[in-house]
Design an enzyme around this catalytic site. Structure first.
Site, mmCIF file in Angstrom:
data_model
loop_
_atom_site.group_PDB
_atom_site.id
_atom_site.type_symbol
_atom_site.label_atom_id
_atom_site.label_comp_id
_atom_site.label_asym_id
_atom_site.label_seq_id
_atom_site.Cartn_x
_atom_site.Cartn_y
_atom_site.Cartn_z
ATOM 1 N N LYS A 1 8.028 -14.655 10.252
ATOM 2 C CA LYS A 1 8.265 -14.093 8.920
ATOM 3 C C LYS A 1 9.732 -14.261 8.545
ATOM 4 O O LYS A 1 10.622 -14.073 9.375
ATOM 5 C CB LYS A 1 7.906 -12.598 8.921
ATOM 6 C CG LYS A 1 6.529 -12.326 8.343
ATOM 7 C CD LYS A 1 6.196 -10.873 8.312
ATOM 8 C CE LYS A 1 5.700 -10.504 6.937
ATOM 9 N NZ LYS A 1 4.910 -9.259 6.927
ATOM 10 N N GLU B 1 -7.694 1.905 6.123
ATOM 11 C CA GLU B 1 -7.691 3.159 5.367
ATOM 12 C C GLU B 1 -8.910 4.011 5.673
ATOM 13 O O GLU B 1 -8.828 5.244 5.747
ATOM 14 C CB GLU B 1 -7.613 2.875 3.865
ATOM 15 C CG GLU B 1 -6.251 2.358 3.374
ATOM 16 C CD GLU B 1 -6.002 0.890 3.669
ATOM 17 O OE1 GLU B 1 -6.924 0.197 4.153
ATOM 18 O OE2 GLU B 1 -4.862 0.424 3.426
ATOM 19 N N ARG C 1 -10.589 2.370 -0.923
ATOM 20 C CA ARG C 1 -11.399 1.814 0.137
ATOM 21 C C ARG C 1 -12.101 2.891 0.966
ATOM 22 O O ARG C 1 -13.101 2.630 1.609
ATOM 23 C CB ARG C 1 -10.452 1.057 1.053
ATOM 24 C CG ARG C 1 -11.124 -0.057 1.684
ATOM 25 C CD ARG C 1 -10.133 -1.003 2.195
ATOM 26 N NE ARG C 1 -10.172 -2.204 1.401
ATOM 27 C CZ ARG C 1 -9.792 -3.365 1.876
ATOM 28 N NH1 ARG C 1 -9.351 -3.455 3.102
ATOM 29 N NH2 ARG C 1 -9.840 -4.422 1.111
HETATM 30 C C1 LIG Z 1 -6.195 -2.411 1.877
HETATM 31 C C2 LIG Z 1 -4.717 -2.680 1.906
HETATM 32 N N1 LIG Z 1 -3.906 -1.843 2.587
HETATM 33 C C3 LIG Z 1 -2.581 -2.068 2.604
HETATM 34 C C4 LIG Z 1 -2.047 -3.130 1.953
HETATM 35 C C5 LIG Z 1 -0.542 -3.324 1.901
HETATM 36 N N2 LIG Z 1 -0.144 -4.553 2.590
HETATM 37 C C6 LIG Z 1 0.168 -5.668 1.907
HETATM 38 S S1 LIG Z 1 0.581 -6.928 2.891
HETATM 39 C C7 LIG Z 1 0.376 -5.998 4.249
HETATM 40 C C8 LIG Z 1 0.631 -6.604 5.599
HETATM 41 C C9 LIG Z 1 -0.233 -7.759 5.853
HETATM 42 O O1 LIG Z 1 0.031 -8.257 7.105
HETATM 43 P P1 LIG Z 1 -0.470 -9.704 7.476
HETATM 44 O O2 LIG Z 1 -1.856 -9.875 7.034
HETATM 45 O O3 LIG Z 1 -0.198 -9.916 8.914
HETATM 46 O O4 LIG Z 1 0.404 -10.650 6.574
HETATM 47 P P2 LIG Z 1 1.978 -10.963 6.690
HETATM 48 O O5 LIG Z 1 2.642 -10.163 5.646
HETATM 49 O O6 LIG Z 1 2.434 -10.619 8.060
HETATM 50 O O7 LIG Z 1 2.070 -12.401 6.405
HETATM 51 C C10 LIG Z 1 -0.010 -4.711 3.935
HETATM 52 C C11 LIG Z 1 -0.238 -3.632 4.904
HETATM 53 C C12 LIG Z 1 -2.921 -3.961 1.246
HETATM 54 N N3 LIG Z 1 -2.472 -5.002 0.542
HETATM 55 N N4 LIG Z 1 -4.241 -3.720 1.250
#
Ligand SMILES: Cc1ncc(C[n+]2csc(CCOP(=O)(O)OP(=O)(O)O)c2C)c(N)n1
Length: 652
Positions: free
Chosen positions: A282, A367, A395
């Site tokens: 990242k 969630e 959700r």
């Molecule tokens: C249902 C839900 N909960 C929380 C989020 C907030 N959120 C956005 S990106 C993220 C992290 C995602 O991690 P990953 O899939 O590993 O992607 P990365 O950012 O590491 O590339 C979160 C928790 C969301 N978008 N949807």
């Protein structure tokens, strides 16, 4: 600076570049992303991490014929830049500009809208099944992060993917991070897989060995694959994906274009589901984001030279006040615990996590589990505060109902980002929570008008002994003084802030603009009382009924959808009490996808700012046939977005 990028009109242009050209293009894309996000804000570190991965996908696959679905979709910037939106990219996250997530209305390359996590695998399977029924031949690719793979719905999808064995490619973007470092047993397992360097070496040796055998034919290549499988199974017994019926390829270095191109080409040849694990970093290529990927996950504008934020407001946000209040409450009550679904810092719980590691639970992007888990904690006497953004709690609707409310368990929901959410667009506005929680049995709903009220409400909510939700917006507080001691908020009691003949009954964030609009209208001769409702459930019946008389008007204000919202609650009360003489006018948001924009822009668009409120309240009295004293009645009103409809004025 961007000589190669300027020549890229679409993905086909990538195939004219050699390896060096692609690498230079990656650098130019990174520079553009840093430049635009430093001005507009946005998801920096996730996007910098997938530049090569996206280039390789568009190099190997033939989009939009081949379908690429992005889980969450916050990492789609390179995809947008490569698919004909390079110039518009400067309008990212701006009103009427490019959305920060995939948007089907924007481009044929955006085949599926996302914003909430863990949805891509289910959607991709749907696309693959539909392709096969229609006898089409394209590829379907789902890109999912290791954080999003912690979401239960992703596993529900994997379960069916392994069962149906449709031709489908899953690209697992493994970077050991959700927004914060990944948590949980699954993430440990993925780390174990990703560290399989010795496996890669064994595989390479095996390949060399096979190649050195003379007379290599398809049979031997086939044998080679079987041989690879054998190696995997011997050295990595129980490889979860393989056991589920999904071919596993990886780990592959996710910043090496040749390796990515090779494995994606290989993945294309399988006639079933295949998962490619790509190891990425990242923030790659921009030192401040590499050093602090969490801070730059979603960033406000910053100085690109230093990475320092451009605007640092002095007034703490509601989230920050929530975090401090949790510390204050926890110091005096060891039963209080905090639960978050992958948002320790976004919710303001970072300091709580560090101070009380044994009372803090980050459950991952889960969630539903967070709510269910909180119900379990509450059933045994703990006092969980589940801090979840309004849009993401959607959700867990069934868990709130089945696990918390039916059992009347005292779980407190801290609903951050409730109301209009700046810059992220339709998937992130938190406008439905009043409607989806109000009908839940035993549920208490409240919203503070300022950050001081937030701390008192949170403290009181923990004492009511029932499920309770406190909603607050994504913005700085009002800068009011924070009391040292908690003051109890009497259950179901509103606060009358200003006297008058008609009542403006405002909920949460609408109290301050409602008061300002009433003052403005008072100068025009309208006599408006203003009350801070504090509760959407239970309502302050006594106060509302005091104003529910013939010739009076009650105007309700809320930063949420009108359908089933706060204003509806007031109407239902009046119906129940047979108070049909009073007119009610509800101001809030319509049930349409709300656009991208700042809070102020969207408030103004829907008439929720002071000017809009004054105009619309004035209109209620003009339209009712009366004249606002000192002004000429203007007659009919034009339809404005979200005007709640002139129909909302009811006369019975
Ligand atoms: C249902 C839900 N909960 C929380 C989020 C907030 N959120 C956005 S990106 C993220 C992290 C995602 O991690 P990953 O899939 O590993 O992607 P990365 O950012 O590491 O590339 C979160 C928790 C969301 N978008 N949807």
């Amino acid at each position: 600076m961007s000589e190669i990028l300027d020549g890229i009109g679409g993905p086909a242009d990538l195939r004219r570049l050699d390896e060096k050209g692609l690498e230079r293009l990656a650098a130019e894309i990174r520079a553009l992303i840093v430049d635009v996000v430093s001005k507009n804000g946005g998801h920096l570190s996730p996007n910098l991490g997938v530049v090569e991965l996206t280039l390789a996908l568009h190099y190997v696959f033939d989009a939009p014929r081949d379908k690429i679905i992005w889980d969450v979709g916050h990492q789609c910037y390179t995809h947008k830049i490569l698919t004909g939106r390079r110039e518009e990219f400067r309008s990212l996250r701006r009103s009427k500009g490019l959305c920060g997530y995939p948007d089907r209305r924007e481009s044929a390359y955006d085949v599926y809208n996302t914003g909430h996590a863990s949805t891509a695998l289910s959607a991709a399977l749907g696309l693959a099944v539909s392709r096969d029924r229609k006898k089409e031949g394209h590829h379907v690719v789902a890109v999912v992060g290791d954080g999003s793979l912690t979401g239960g719905v992703a596993w529900e999808a994997l379960n069916q993917i392994g069962h149906l064995r449709e031709r489908l490619i899953i690209v697992l973007n493994y970077n050991e991070m959700s927004i914060s470092p990944n948590v949980g047993a699954l993430s440990k397992y993925l780390t174990y897989l990703a560290s399989g360097q010795h496996y890669l070496r064994i595989k390479d040796h095996a390949k060399l060995l096979l190649k050195s055998i003379p007379g290599l034919g398809p049979r031997v290549i086939k044998y080679g694959r079987a041989f690879e499988d054998l190696i995997k199974k011997t050295f990595f017994p129980g490889l979860v994906f393989e056991e589920l019926g999904i071919k596993y390829i990886g780990p592959v270095q996710g910043h090496s274009l040749p390796s990515l191109i090779e494995v994606f080409n290989e993945a294309k040849t399988y006639d079933g589901p295949v998962l490619v694990q790509c190891v990425t970093q990242k923030g790659r290529g921009y030192p401040p984001a590499q050093a602090n990927p969490e801070k730059f996950h979603g960033s406000s504008p910053f100085d690109p030279a230093t990475g320092e934020p451009l605007r640092k407001g002095k007034i703490p946000s509601y989230s920050a006040v929530f975090g401090r209040t949790m510390l204050k409450i926890a110091a005096g009550d060891d039963k209080v615990v905090a639960v978050t679904a992958a948002m320790p810092d976004g919710t303001g719980l970072g300091a709580f996590a560090r101070t009380h590691p044994d009372r803090f639970f980050d459950v991952g992007i889960a969630e539903q589990h967070a709510v269910n888990f909180s119900a379990g904690l509450a059933s045994c006497g703990l006092k969980p505060v589940a801090a979840i953004y309004s849009t993401f709690l959607q959700r867990a609707y069934d868990q709130v109902y089945h696990d918390v409310c039916l059992q009347d368990l005292p779980v407190v929901f801290a609903l951050d980002r409730a109301g209009i959410v700046p810059d992220d667009g339709p998937t992130h506005h938190g406008v439905n929570d009043i409607a989806y929680l109000r009908h839940m049995p035993n549920m208490i709903l409240m919203a503070p008008r300022d950050e001081n009220a937030l701390q008192h409400m949170l403290h009181s909510a923990l004492g009511y002994g029932h499920p309770a939700a406190v909603r607050f917006p994504k913005c700085p507080g009002l800068g009011v003084k924070i009391d040292r001691e908690f003051k109890p908020v009497p259950l179901g009691r509103a606060e009358l802030l200003r006297n008058g003949r008609h009542l403006v009954l405002a909920y949460g964030s609408m109290v301050t603009p409602g008061l300002a609009a009433a003052r403005r209208l008072a100068r025009e001769g309208l006599s408006l009382a203003v009350a801070d409702a504090r509760f959407a459930k239970p309502l302050d019946e006594e106060l509302i009924l005091r104003f529910a008389r013939p010739g009076r008007t009650i105007i309700t204000l809320e930063e949420g959808v009108l359908a089933g919202g706060f204003g509806s609650a007031v109407r239902e009360l009046l119906d129940r009490k047979g108070r049909f003489e009073v007119k009610v006018f509800s101001i809030g948001l319509p049930d349409v996808p709300l656009p991208v924009g700042t809070r102020e822009e969207i408030q103004a668009l829907y008439g929720l700012d002071v000017k809009g409120l004054a105009r619309r309240i004035r209109g209620v009295f003009c339209e009712a046939g009366g004249r606002v004293p000192g002004r000429r009645a203007t007659g009919g009103r034009k339809h404005r977005p979200g005007a709640g409809g002139g129909r909302s004025v009811r006369k019975r």
